[in-house]
Motif scaffolding. Structure first.
Motif, mmCIF file in Angstrom:
data_model
loop_
_atom_site.group_PDB
_atom_site.id
_atom_site.type_symbol
_atom_site.label_atom_id
_atom_site.label_comp_id
_atom_site.label_asym_id
_atom_site.label_seq_id
_atom_site.Cartn_x
_atom_site.Cartn_y
_atom_site.Cartn_z
ATOM 1 N N ILE A 1 0.837 -1.181 0.000
ATOM 2 C CA ILE A 1 0.000 0.000 0.000
ATOM 3 C C ILE A 1 0.884 1.247 0.000
ATOM 4 C CG2 ILE A 1 -1.667 1.327 1.355
ATOM 5 C CD1 ILE A 1 -2.879 -1.407 2.229
ATOM 6 N N CYS A 2 1.902 1.224 0.834
ATOM 7 C CA CYS A 2 2.789 2.393 0.900
ATOM 8 C C CYS A 2 3.558 2.580 -0.405
ATOM 9 C CB CYS A 2 3.741 2.256 2.081
ATOM 10 S SG CYS A 2 2.912 2.380 3.680
ATOM 11 N N ALA A 3 4.006 1.480 -0.997
ATOM 12 C CA ALA A 3 4.722 1.583 -2.276
ATOM 13 C C ALA A 3 3.793 2.099 -3.373
ATOM 14 C CB ALA A 3 5.307 0.236 -2.666
ATOM 15 N N ALA A 4 2.534 1.689 -3.346
ATOM 16 C CA ALA A 4 1.563 2.192 -4.338
ATOM 17 C C ALA A 4 1.357 3.694 -4.153
ATOM 18 C CB ALA A 4 0.241 1.436 -4.226
ATOM 19 N N TYR A 5 1.249 4.128 -2.905
ATOM 20 C CA TYR A 5 1.081 5.557 -2.642
ATOM 21 C C TYR A 5 2.311 6.333 -3.109
ATOM 22 C CZ TYR A 5 0.365 9.990 -0.295
ATOM 23 O OH TYR A 5 0.224 11.334 -0.040
ATOM 24 N N LEU A 6 3.505 5.852 -2.747
ATOM 25 C CA LEU A 6 4.729 6.514 -3.211
ATOM 26 C C LEU A 6 4.787 6.546 -4.733
ATOM 27 C CD1 LEU A 6 7.795 5.432 -1.014
ATOM 28 C CD2 LEU A 6 7.028 7.746 -1.527
ATOM 29 N N SER A 7 4.364 5.457 -5.363
ATOM 30 C CA SER A 7 4.354 5.403 -6.829
ATOM 31 C C SER A 7 3.431 6.463 -7.408
ATOM 32 C CB SER A 7 3.925 4.012 -7.307
ATOM 33 O OG SER A 7 4.888 3.041 -6.963
ATOM 34 N N SER A 8 2.305 6.694 -6.759
ATOM 35 C CA SER A 8 1.376 7.718 -7.261
ATOM 36 C C SER A 8 1.977 9.113 -7.122
ATOM 37 C CB SER A 8 0.027 7.641 -6.535
ATOM 38 O OG SER A 8 0.117 8.158 -5.217
ATOM 39 N N GLN A 9 2.834 9.289 -6.126
ATOM 40 C CA GLN A 9 3.461 10.586 -5.894
ATOM 41 C C GLN A 9 4.722 10.800 -6.741
ATOM 42 O OE1 GLN A 9 1.864 12.819 -3.632
ATOM 43 N NE2 GLN A 9 0.390 11.191 -4.000
ATOM 44 N N ASP B 1 -5.429 3.286 -10.057
ATOM 45 C CA ASP B 1 -4.600 2.098 -9.848
ATOM 46 C C ASP B 1 -4.138 2.013 -8.396
ATOM 47 O OD1 ASP B 1 -4.787 0.984 -12.397
ATOM 48 O OD2 ASP B 1 -2.972 1.993 -13.114
ATOM 49 N N MET B 2 -3.731 3.149 -7.833
ATOM 50 C CA MET B 2 -3.283 3.154 -6.445
ATOM 51 C C MET B 2 -4.406 2.705 -5.518
ATOM 52 S SD MET B 2 -2.418 6.131 -3.697
ATOM 53 C CE MET B 2 -4.017 6.752 -4.027
ATOM 54 N N GLN B 3 -5.594 3.225 -5.720
ATOM 55 C CA GLN B 3 -6.718 2.862 -4.869
ATOM 56 C C GLN B 3 -7.116 1.403 -5.053
ATOM 57 O OE1 GLN B 3 -9.763 5.824 -5.493
ATOM 58 N NE2 GLN B 3 -8.435 7.463 -4.780
ATOM 59 N N ILE C 1 -5.065 -1.074 -5.886
ATOM 60 C CA ILE C 1 -4.025 -1.859 -5.219
ATOM 61 C C ILE C 1 -4.253 -1.848 -3.705
ATOM 62 C CG2 ILE C 1 -1.548 -1.905 -4.652
ATOM 63 C CD1 ILE C 1 -1.121 -0.850 -7.595
ATOM 64 N N ALA C 2 -4.505 -0.669 -3.147
ATOM 65 C CA ALA C 2 -4.722 -0.561 -1.699
ATOM 66 C C ALA C 2 -5.942 -1.380 -1.274
ATOM 67 C CB ALA C 2 -4.885 0.903 -1.298
ATOM 68 N N ALA C 3 -7.034 -1.285 -2.021
ATOM 69 C CA ALA C 3 -8.251 -2.033 -1.672
ATOM 70 C C ALA C 3 -8.007 -3.538 -1.744
ATOM 71 C CB ALA C 3 -9.401 -1.630 -2.596
ATOM 72 N N TYR C 4 -7.307 -3.983 -2.772
ATOM 73 C CA TYR C 4 -7.008 -5.402 -2.935
ATOM 74 C C TYR C 4 -6.166 -5.917 -1.755
ATOM 75 C CZ TYR C 4 -4.970 -9.680 -4.804
ATOM 76 O OH TYR C 4 -4.548 -10.980 -4.976
ATOM 77 N N LEU C 5 -5.132 -5.178 -1.403
ATOM 78 C CA LEU C 5 -4.251 -5.605 -0.314
ATOM 79 C C LEU C 5 -4.963 -5.568 1.038
ATOM 80 C CD1 LEU C 5 -0.929 -3.927 -1.473
ATOM 81 C CD2 LEU C 5 -1.489 -6.376 -1.481
ATOM 82 N N ARG C 6 -5.756 -4.536 1.266
ATOM 83 C CA ARG C 6 -6.488 -4.449 2.536
ATOM 84 C C ARG C 6 -7.502 -5.579 2.659
ATOM 85 N NH1 ARG C 6 -9.028 1.113 3.196
ATOM 86 N NH2 ARG C 6 -9.274 0.489 5.368
ATOM 87 N N GLN C 7 -8.162 -5.902 1.548
ATOM 88 C CA GLN C 7 -9.151 -6.977 1.577
ATOM 89 C C GLN C 7 -8.475 -8.326 1.851
ATOM 90 O OE1 GLN C 7 -11.257 -7.588 -2.122
ATOM 91 N NE2 GLN C 7 -12.851 -8.787 -1.133
ATOM 92 N N GLY C 8 -7.338 -8.555 1.245
ATOM 93 C CA GLY C 8 -6.662 -9.834 1.386
ATOM 94 C C GLY C 8 -5.855 -9.987 2.664
ATOM 95 N N TYR C 9 -5.294 -8.871 3.155
ATOM 96 C CA TYR C 9 -4.362 -8.960 4.274
ATOM 97 C C TYR C 9 -4.755 -8.136 5.495
ATOM 98 C CZ TYR C 9 -1.495 -11.040 0.662
ATOM 99 O OH TYR C 9 -1.031 -11.851 -0.344
ATOM 100 N N GLY C 10 -5.765 -7.321 5.370
ATOM 101 C CA GLY C 10 -6.130 -6.447 6.481
ATOM 102 C C GLY C 10 -5.155 -5.293 6.590
ATOM 103 N N GLN C 11 -5.213 -4.617 7.732
ATOM 104 C CA GLN C 11 -4.341 -3.463 7.938
ATOM 105 C C GLN C 11 -3.993 -3.347 9.411
ATOM 106 O OE1 GLN C 11 -5.696 0.110 6.101
ATOM 107 N NE2 GLN C 11 -4.101 1.359 7.009
ATOM 108 N N VAL C 12 -2.736 -3.076 9.675
ATOM 109 C CA VAL C 12 -2.249 -2.916 11.039
ATOM 110 C C VAL C 12 -1.959 -1.434 11.252
ATOM 111 C CG1 VAL C 12 -0.394 -3.515 12.645
ATOM 112 C CG2 VAL C 12 -1.213 -5.207 10.987
ATOM 113 N N PRO C 13 -2.530 -0.825 12.290
ATOM 114 C CA PRO C 13 -2.227 0.587 12.551
ATOM 115 C C PRO C 13 -0.747 0.783 12.882
ATOM 116 C CG PRO C 13 -4.005 -0.202 13.981
ATOM 117 C CD PRO C 13 -3.472 -1.383 13.237
ATOM 118 N N VAL C 14 -0.227 1.936 12.516
ATOM 119 C CA VAL C 14 1.175 2.264 12.797
ATOM 120 C C VAL C 14 1.185 3.413 13.806
ATOM 121 C CG1 VAL C 14 3.351 3.071 11.830
ATOM 122 C CG2 VAL C 14 1.860 1.580 10.477
#
Length: 93
Positions: free
Chosen positions: A1-9, A17-19, A21-34
């Motif tokens: 997700i972070c690499a996709a965001y950096l790629s968009s920037q 595409d960034m969104q 990728i993020a949705a696909y990864l969050r759906q498959g792996y969830g998300q851990v707060p930082v």
């Protein structure tokens, strides 16, 4: 997700595409707060990583899915912004 965001920037990955990728990864792996302490530690560790050349962070990003862009320079502020974006995603859930 972070690499996709950096790629968009940095390399022109489209927002759609960034969104996707993020949705696909969050759906498959969830998300851990930082938490802020972890974020600072991650940035510190990255500075000592093999991706640092001449004192600068380098990443392999994408310009579109399947098209890598090698050795993209990113400063710690850009990486910090990326982690902030990741955190904002978890609050949108």
């Amino acid at each position: 997700i972070c690499a996709a965001y950096l790629s968009s920037q940095k390399t022109g990955l489209s927002s759609d595409d960034m969104q996707s990728i993020a949705a696909y990864l969050r759906q498959g792996y969830g998300q851990v707060p930082v938490d802020p302490a972890s974020k600072a530690r991650m940035l510190e560790m990255m500075i000592h990583d093999k991706k640092v050349l001449d004192g600068q962070l380098h990443f392999t990003l994408i310009s579109k899915p399947g098209t890598p862009v090698l050795n993209v320079k990113c400063d710690p502020g850009e990486v910090s912004d990326t982690l902030d974006y990741y955190d904002r995603l978890s609050s949108d859930t």
